[in-house]
Write a protein that holds these residues in place. Structure first.
Motif, mmCIF file in Angstrom:
data_model
loop_
_atom_site.group_PDB
_atom_site.id
_atom_site.type_symbol
_atom_site.label_atom_id
_atom_site.label_comp_id
_atom_site.label_asym_id
_atom_site.label_seq_id
_atom_site.Cartn_x
_atom_site.Cartn_y
_atom_site.Cartn_z
ATOM 1 N N ALA A 55 0.842 -1.204 0.000
ATOM 2 C CA ALA A 55 0.000 0.000 0.000
ATOM 3 C C ALA A 55 0.879 1.256 0.000
ATOM 4 O O ALA A 55 0.543 2.253 -0.644
ATOM 5 C CB ALA A 55 -0.932 -0.003 1.195
ATOM 6 N N GLU A 56 2.004 1.183 0.694
ATOM 7 C CA GLU A 56 2.937 2.309 0.705
ATOM 8 C C GLU A 56 3.498 2.547 -0.696
ATOM 9 O O GLU A 56 3.539 3.687 -1.168
ATOM 10 C CB GLU A 56 4.075 2.053 1.690
ATOM 11 N N ARG A 57 3.903 1.472 -1.381
ATOM 12 C CA ARG A 57 4.435 1.603 -2.748
ATOM 13 C C ARG A 57 3.381 2.175 -3.694
ATOM 14 O O ARG A 57 3.673 3.066 -4.493
ATOM 15 C CB ARG A 57 4.926 0.253 -3.264
ATOM 16 N N GLU A 58 2.150 1.659 -3.596
ATOM 17 C CA GLU A 58 1.065 2.151 -4.452
ATOM 18 C C GLU A 58 0.786 3.629 -4.178
ATOM 19 O O GLU A 58 0.558 4.401 -5.116
ATOM 20 C CB GLU A 58 -0.200 1.324 -4.224
ATOM 21 N N TRP A 59 0.808 4.029 -2.919
ATOM 22 C CA TRP A 59 0.575 5.416 -2.547
ATOM 23 C C TRP A 59 1.670 6.318 -3.114
ATOM 24 O O TRP A 59 1.385 7.389 -3.658
ATOM 25 C CB TRP A 59 0.500 5.531 -1.019
ATOM 26 N N LYS A 60 2.916 5.875 -3.004
ATOM 27 C CA LYS A 60 4.029 6.680 -3.537
ATOM 28 C C LYS A 60 3.886 6.865 -5.047
ATOM 29 O O LYS A 60 4.099 7.966 -5.559
ATOM 30 C CB LYS A 60 5.374 6.029 -3.212
ATOM 31 N N LEU A 61 3.528 5.813 -5.746
ATOM 32 C CA LEU A 61 3.321 5.928 -7.198
ATOM 33 C C LEU A 61 2.183 6.891 -7.512
ATOM 34 O O LEU A 61 2.281 7.707 -8.435
ATOM 35 C CB LEU A 61 3.037 4.558 -7.820
ATOM 36 N N ALA A 62 1.107 6.810 -6.753
ATOM 37 C CA ALA A 62 -0.039 7.701 -6.969
ATOM 38 C C ALA A 62 0.347 9.155 -6.699
ATOM 39 O O ALA A 62 -0.120 10.062 -7.394
ATOM 40 C CB ALA A 62 -1.208 7.288 -6.074
ATOM 41 N N MET A 63 1.202 9.397 -5.712
ATOM 42 C CA MET A 63 1.629 10.763 -5.412
ATOM 43 C C MET A 63 2.592 11.294 -6.476
ATOM 44 O O MET A 63 2.611 12.482 -6.765
ATOM 45 C CB MET A 63 2.308 10.833 -4.032
ATOM 46 N N GLN A 64 3.362 10.388 -7.083
ATOM 47 C CA GLN A 64 4.299 10.807 -8.134
ATOM 48 C C GLN A 64 3.574 11.088 -9.445
ATOM 49 O O GLN A 64 4.024 11.923 -10.232
ATOM 50 C CB GLN A 64 5.354 9.726 -8.360
ATOM 51 N N ASN A 65 2.468 10.397 -9.673
ATOM 52 C CA ASN A 65 1.701 10.539 -10.904
ATOM 53 C C ASN A 65 0.230 10.750 -10.565
ATOM 54 O O ASN A 65 -0.602 9.877 -10.800
ATOM 55 C CB ASN A 65 1.854 9.284 -11.773
ATOM 56 N N PRO A 66 -0.101 11.926 -9.997
ATOM 57 C CA PRO A 66 -1.475 12.134 -9.528
ATOM 58 C C PRO A 66 -2.495 12.171 -10.665
ATOM 59 O O PRO A 66 -2.215 12.671 -11.746
ATOM 60 C CB PRO A 66 -1.409 13.471 -8.806
ATOM 61 N N THR A 67 -3.660 11.606 -10.387
ATOM 62 C CA THR A 67 -4.781 11.656 -11.323
ATOM 63 C C THR A 67 -6.030 12.019 -10.537
ATOM 64 O O THR A 67 -6.057 11.929 -9.316
ATOM 65 C CB THR A 67 -5.003 10.289 -12.013
ATOM 66 N N GLY A 68 -7.071 12.420 -11.225
ATOM 67 C CA GLY A 68 -8.342 12.700 -10.574
ATOM 68 C C GLY A 68 -8.223 13.726 -9.474
ATOM 69 O O GLY A 68 -7.639 14.794 -9.642
ATOM 70 N N ARG A 69 -8.771 13.400 -8.320
ATOM 71 C CA ARG A 69 -8.795 14.319 -7.175
ATOM 72 C C ARG A 69 -7.387 14.719 -6.744
ATOM 73 O O ARG A 69 -7.138 15.880 -6.409
ATOM 74 C CB ARG A 69 -9.555 13.680 -6.022
ATOM 75 N N ALA A 70 -6.463 13.780 -6.745
ATOM 76 C CA ALA A 70 -5.089 14.095 -6.334
ATOM 77 C C ALA A 70 -4.468 15.124 -7.270
ATOM 78 O O ALA A 70 -3.764 16.034 -6.829
ATOM 79 C CB ALA A 70 -4.238 12.827 -6.301
ATOM 80 N N ALA A 71 -4.734 15.016 -8.570
ATOM 81 C CA ALA A 71 -4.208 15.977 -9.537
ATOM 82 C C ALA A 71 -4.828 17.354 -9.314
ATOM 83 O O ALA A 71 -4.133 18.376 -9.387
ATOM 84 C CB ALA A 71 -4.470 15.499 -10.960
ATOM 85 N N GLU A 72 -6.129 17.402 -9.034
ATOM 86 C CA GLU A 72 -6.801 18.678 -8.763
ATOM 87 C C GLU A 72 -6.191 19.363 -7.542
ATOM 88 O O GLU A 72 -5.919 20.567 -7.567
ATOM 89 C CB GLU A 72 -8.293 18.452 -8.512
ATOM 90 N N ILE A 73 -5.969 18.604 -6.492
ATOM 91 C CA ILE A 73 -5.395 19.166 -5.268
ATOM 92 C C ILE A 73 -3.965 19.635 -5.526
ATOM 93 O O ILE A 73 -3.564 20.709 -5.075
ATOM 94 C CB ILE A 73 -5.469 18.152 -4.112
#
Length: 98
Positions: A55-73
């Motif tokens: 889950a930590e690895r997946e979270w780090k990838l999501a933070m490096q390549n934000p999409t959706g809500r994360a990209a908006e923020i």
């Protein structure tokens, strides 16, 4: 402290405090990210909250390549920082240069 850091390297799951230490963040920021739906996916064992290494690895990838809500923020945060930097530059100029 070094022994603690080394001990955190090879675990399959981490407590919130361990996760925060590994990722250089406060527990306050961790909980804020969770509330926004941007944190890692935790799981519970009784009252204990844990985050898997996966889950930590997946979270780090999501933070490096934000999409959706994360990209908006991320875009809003970048715009806010740019406005603050511009205001700071304008505020630091001598009065006759304005």
């Amino acid at each position: 402290m070094e022994a603690l850091k080394l001990a955190l390297l090879e675990k399959s799951s981490y407590t919130i405090n361990e996760f925060c230490l590994r990722n250089s963040m406060s527990a306050t920021l961790f909980h804020k990210l969770i509330a926004q739906g941007l944190g890692p996916k935790p799981y519970r064992v009784g009252a204990k909250v844990l985050i898997t290494a996966e889950a930590e690895r997946e979270w780090k990838l999501a933070m490096q390549n934000p999409t959706g809500r994360a990209a908006e923020i991320a875009e809003r945060s970048a715009a806010m920082l740019k406005r603050k930097a511009t205001a700071a530059q304008q505020g630091s100029r001598p009065a006759d240069a304005r």
